[in-house]
Design a protein around this motif. Structure first.
Motif, short mmCIF file in Angstrom:
data_model
loop_
_atom_site.label_atom_id
_atom_site.label_comp_id
_atom_site.label_asym_id
_atom_site.label_seq_id
_atom_site.Cartn_x
_atom_site.Cartn_y
_atom_site.Cartn_z
N PHE A 55 0.68 -1.15 0.15
CA PHE A 55 -0.09 0.00 0.03
C PHE A 55 0.83 1.20 0.06
O PHE A 55 2.04 1.19 0.44
CB PHE A 55 -0.94 0.02 1.24
CG PHE A 55 -0.32 -0.26 2.64
CD1 PHE A 55 0.23 0.83 3.45
CD2 PHE A 55 0.19 -1.40 3.13
CE1 PHE A 55 0.73 0.62 4.72
CE2 PHE A 55 0.85 -1.70 4.35
CZ PHE A 55 1.01 -0.55 4.87
N LYS A 56 0.42 2.21 -0.45
CA LYS A 56 0.85 3.55 -0.42
C LYS A 56 0.94 4.14 1.08
O LYS A 56 -0.42 4.22 1.87
CB LYS A 56 0.52 4.59 -1.33
CG LYS A 56 0.69 4.24 -2.90
CD LYS A 56 2.14 4.35 -3.17
CE LYS A 56 2.50 4.12 -4.57
NZ LYS A 56 1.91 5.08 -5.57
N TYR A 57 1.88 4.80 1.54
CA TYR A 57 1.91 5.14 2.86
C TYR A 57 3.02 6.39 3.11
O TYR A 57 3.81 6.48 2.22
CB TYR A 57 2.34 4.15 3.73
CG TYR A 57 1.52 4.09 5.05
CD1 TYR A 57 0.19 4.43 5.31
CD2 TYR A 57 2.46 3.96 6.30
CE1 TYR A 57 -0.32 4.50 6.75
CE2 TYR A 57 1.76 4.02 7.60
CZ TYR A 57 0.43 4.26 7.91
OH TYR A 57 -0.02 4.11 8.97
N ASP A 65 3.83 9.93 -1.23
CA ASP A 65 3.76 8.76 -0.56
C ASP A 65 4.83 7.80 -1.38
O ASP A 65 4.90 7.95 -2.38
CB ASP A 65 2.14 8.13 -0.65
CG ASP A 65 1.17 8.77 -0.07
OD1 ASP A 65 1.66 9.77 0.87
OD2 ASP A 65 0.10 8.56 0.03
N SER A 66 5.01 6.68 -0.48
CA SER A 66 5.73 5.49 -1.18
C SER A 66 5.21 4.22 -0.83
O SER A 66 4.26 4.19 0.08
CB SER A 66 7.26 5.64 -0.21
OG SER A 66 7.89 6.80 -0.42
N LEU A 67 5.68 3.04 -1.20
CA LEU A 67 5.23 2.05 -1.20
C LEU A 67 5.83 1.23 0.09
O LEU A 67 6.83 1.07 0.26
CB LEU A 67 5.60 0.95 -2.35
CG LEU A 67 5.11 -0.36 -2.55
CD1 LEU A 67 3.36 -0.20 -2.61
CD2 LEU A 67 5.55 -1.30 -3.54
N TYR A 68 4.87 0.69 0.57
CA TYR A 68 5.18 -0.10 2.13
C TYR A 68 4.44 -1.34 2.14
O TYR A 68 3.69 -1.84 1.16
CB TYR A 68 4.59 0.65 3.10
CG TYR A 68 5.23 1.85 3.54
CD1 TYR A 68 6.29 1.82 4.74
CD2 TYR A 68 5.30 3.12 2.91
CE1 TYR A 68 7.17 2.99 5.15
CE2 TYR A 68 6.08 4.16 3.29
CZ TYR A 68 6.91 4.13 4.40
OH TYR A 68 7.78 5.11 4.75
N ASP A 82 11.93 -1.20 -1.07
CA ASP A 82 13.18 -0.25 -1.67
C ASP A 82 12.95 -0.42 -3.38
O ASP A 82 12.24 -1.29 -3.77
CB ASP A 82 14.41 -0.43 -1.30
CG ASP A 82 14.72 -1.99 -1.58
OD1 ASP A 82 14.38 -2.63 -2.51
OD2 ASP A 82 15.83 -2.53 -0.70
N TRP A 83 13.36 0.24 -4.07
CA TRP A 83 13.14 0.48 -5.44
C TRP A 83 13.68 -0.88 -6.03
O TRP A 83 13.14 -1.71 -7.12
CB TRP A 83 14.06 1.22 -6.21
CG TRP A 83 15.56 1.35 -5.86
CD1 TRP A 83 16.05 2.00 -5.13
CD2 TRP A 83 16.54 0.82 -6.78
NE1 TRP A 83 17.37 1.56 -5.23
CE2 TRP A 83 17.66 0.72 -6.39
CE3 TRP A 83 16.34 -0.27 -8.16
CZ2 TRP A 83 18.72 0.33 -6.97
CZ3 TRP A 83 17.40 -0.44 -8.89
CH2 TRP A 83 18.67 -0.35 -8.22
#
Length: 787
Positions: A55-57, A65-68, A82-83
């Protein structure tokens, strides 16, 4: 005189100080960057192996937001992805085989297959161009995909790649060689004399052409699309047919929207839409018969009622209405699993009809299976719009299709046997069905409904042929469920009226308990006791029961004034028990209530969530029942909440701004003040897709436009009006309020003002703009409703 002025100044100052001290909230606080509220999950998805929820957070308060992720076996730990890991995640798009052991997808324009059991990814093809829409065929050793607007198959066992179609844009090119100039002819002959190999190739080419002409051998078949755009290529599961749509774009005049604040320092025209009533694109469906190597069009002229005129034509007895085949938009087709049958979803351009028709793949003929006619307009959950989006498909028996329809007055799920024509309604009642889908084994439905009331959403499981629905969620509010690939768990994005969205995990069982995984509210946000608005119903002028949310101040704070909020979009629901998309307005309503105002938030006629009759209650008269519902709401406040009838304000944005204008212009005895934000002032200047549904087209139904457009009623303004609009609004153009302002000037109206926001589009972005706009709204109400 000086003494009176001084006393008036002291009274106003005292009033401002009094109300400033009654709330810990302020416009500046609630309209700042929403990150102050905390971080809340969005864009929820599952990993391929049902182990991780993604999810985005944004707990770190970064610019975006980043992916978690959360592992279901380690639920207390929220991990940033991480990427490197992101690049290895399976794309959400793609297709599974029936057993869900393989998935095909594209990455970096190449074709891949993933073995879920072995957790192994394999690159299948890289062809130098983007590969699109990979699908398993009925023989799951075969894949189909689209490349450069042509359909291909790929055999997983043999590695054989086959091109099914030969479609080209433009017209058929002439094969005759153009005559050469004397100079070019001399150069060619010299080259042939000097280079023997080139001369021999030229002779062989000529001999081949002469042989083909002599034997009559045809050239390979090519379909030329001309100026039409090809899209939606679909290979039938048996690979015998390829269907595609052809769209002919019409050139309509766009409305320029100037940006006066472009970084270049120059005024730049932003791309913007045309106005309602322009020529609409023509859409056709064609079939490429692979075995016969030919193309033919799907025929829509035999659909029942294709020439029917709408009922509103009777309001124009002096106009001659010619009966002719209406333009339609075919979408699909939807193939049975064995590929032998297909159905098409067809909608009329005038929005009155939707046909579900069986498609004869050999001829392109259509046979209507179900016709849905609405003299207002066809819409509703799961029914889709012009270019698809409908709930539709086949059961494994290759005979039965499923779809949603408003035939009963609410959008429900149906089955239809394509051989017998028998139709079965699977769900029923005064509620709506959202996003139904089949279980992996295709023995059950998973679906979201409002069966427990229009203000809540729950997730259910139901036998595929109908029966008792088993409720799988328990929390009151809205439960957005994301089912794990193995269907054992549900990731639930849940919210309540005064609680923003959080993520929960629950086993796919009615008896299991939901476990909260995130808790994103900031300390500053959670320190305020946000209100849970009371859900009420009041009676409209025509006797209908109107749903609304009511905010009531304490007896000590109550000031006898009220504000009615009008949500935007028209077809949208806001009187519900989950966190509103209008969260800024929700916080503003808490501030108003702290200051002593009573606030009413109405799901007026035209709003979503209440079935067909409520949805179409505004047909041919926007500003009719949708406005009278606001007036009835004001009367409810007067009769039941002890509100002073001389101290009622109204405000809203977009459609809410439109209603505010109509209220101020046509109901001045009800509303003393209003704030109209980004409002439509003349529906003839809005877009086609939305407006023509409700008001038809201006040239055909001018009555509907004239009685629905505020600019025609501006002379009725008596109260205090604030108009606010973004100058770079590409949805409701700034031109709307410019024309209205000129009309108000010409009418000599005084108690109105126009606030412009040079850098804002339809949805404001900058906190400074939000703050300025709502500071003006609050000042308007404080200065005009509290005197």
């Amino acid at each position: 005189m000086k003494k009176k002025l001084l006393l008036g100044f002291v009274a106003i100052l005292s009033l401002q100080l009094t109300y400033a001290q009654k709330s810990t909230l302020s416009v500046e606080k609630i309209m700042q960057d929403p990150i102050w509220m905390g971080t809340f999950p969005s864009d929820v998805s599952w990993g391929a192996h049902s182990e991780n929820i993604y999810f985005k957070y944004n707990p770190e308060k970064n610019p975006e937001d980043s992916l978690y992720k959360i592992n279901i076996n380690n639920r207390d730990k929220i991990v940033k992805v991480d990427w490197r890991e992101q690049e290895k995640l399976l794309p959400s798009r793609g297709d599974f085989n029936d057993a869900h052991t393989w998935k095909v997808y594209t990455r970096d324009n190449s074709l891949f297959i993933y073995d879920l059991k072995k957790r192994n990814e394999k690159q299948l093809l890289e062809l130098g161009q983007p590969i699109q829409d990979p699908q398993f065929l009925a023989d799951e050793n075969m894949l189909s995909f689209v490349l450069d607007n042509n359909a291909y198959t790929y055999n997983l066992e043999t590695g054989v790649l086959k091109k099914l179609t030969n479609i080209e844009s433009g017209d058929k090119k002439e094969k005759k060689e153009k005559e050469l100039s004397a100079q070019d002819e001399w150069l060619k002959q010299e080259n042939l004399e000097l280079l023997d190999v080139v001369e021999q190739r030229e002779k062989k080419k000529k001999a081949t052409e002469e042989y083909r002409e002599m034997t009559g051998k045809p050239e390979p078949y090519t379909y030329y699309a001309g100026k039409k755009r090809v899209y939606n290529l679909t290979v039938s599961p048996d690979a015998r047919y390829v269907t595609f749509n052809l769209i002919t774009r019409k050139e309509n005049k766009d409305t320029g929207v100037p940006d006066y604040t472009d970084a270049s320092g120059y005024t730049v025209d932003l791309p913007a839409r045309s106005k309602v009533g322009g020529e609409q694109s023509e859409v056709e469906m064609a079939i490429y018969n692979v075995e016969q190597d030919t193309v033919y069009n799907v025929q829509t002229d035999a659909l029942p009622g294709i020439q029917d005129l709408p009922d509103y034509v009777k309001d124009y007895p002096d106009k001659e209405w010619e009966k002719e085949n209406r333009e339609v938009i075919p979408s699909g087709p939807y193939f049975s699993e064995n590929g032998k049958k297909a159905v098409v979803n067809v909608r009329s351009h005038d929005n009155k009809d939707r046909w579900i028709a069986a498609l004869d793949l050999e001829t392109g003929a259509l046979q209507s299976l179900d016709r849905q006619r609405d003299e207002a307009w066809i819409a509703g959950p799961g029914i889709g719009y012009s270019f698809g989006g409908a709930t539709m498909g086949w059961l494994p028996d290759n005979k039965t299709i499923y779809f949603q329809s408003e035939e009963s007055g609410y959008s429900h799920l149906y089955l239809l046997n394509t051989e017998s024509g028998k139709k079965q309604q699977l769900t029923s009642g005064d509620y709506e069905v959202f996003d139904p889908f089949l279980s992996k084994d295709k023995k059950h439905w998973f679906l979201t409904t409002s069966a427990e009331g229009p203000g809540v959403r729950h997730f259910y499981k139901m036998p595929v042929r109908g029966g008792k629905m088993e409720k799988l969620t328990q929390l009151t509010g809205n439960n957005e469920v994301y089912l794990s690939p193995d269907e054992n768990y549900m990731a639930i994005r849940y919210s309540y009226s005064n609680k923003p969205w959080e993520l929960y995990l629950k086993k796919t069982s009615a008896k299991a308990e939901a476990v909260q995984l995130t808790s994103g509210q900031s300390e500053e946000f959670s320190s305020y006791d946000w209100r849970d608005p009371e859900m009420i119903m009041f009676e409209a002028q025509d006797g209908a029961k109107v749903p609304a949310r009511l905010y009531v101040p304490t007896a000590a704070a109550k000031n006898g004034a009220a504000v009615i909020f009008v949500h935007g979009a028209g077809y949208l629901q806001n009187a519900h028990q989950w966190w509103s998309t209008y969260f800024r307005e929700y916080m503003f309503h808490n501030l108003l209530t702290d200051l002593g105002y009573t606030v009413l938030d109405i799901d007026y006629r035209g709003s979503a969530g209440y079935g067909r009759d409520w949805r179409t209650g505004i047909y041919r008269h926007m500003g009719g029942k949708d406005l009278s519902d606001q007036v009835a709401g004001a009367n409810y406040l007067i009769e039941n909440q002890n509100i002073d009838p001389e101290r009622i304000g109204i405000y809203g944005g977009s459609y809410g701004g439109f209603i505010t204008l109509m209220a101020m212009f046509t109901e001045p005895e009800t509303f003393k003040s209003g704030a109209a934000l980004r409002s439509v002032t003349d529906w003839a200047h809005y877009n086609h897709g939305y407006t023509s549904n409700i008001l038809n087209e201006p040239v055909n139904d001018p009555i509907a436009y004239r009685r629905s457009s505020p600019i025609y009623f501006a002379e009725g303004l008596e109260g205090n009006l604030l108009i606010a609009h973004g100058m770079t609004d590409t949805n409701v153009h700034f031109q709307d309020v410019v024309r209205l302002a000129q009309r108000l000037i010409e009418l000599g109206k005084e108690d109105w003002e126009l606030a412009v926001f040079p850098v804002e589009d339809h949805g404001f972005v900058e906190p400074s703009s939000w703050t300025d706009e709502y500071r003006r709204i609050l000042e308007l109400f404080n200065e005009t409703l509290l005197k």
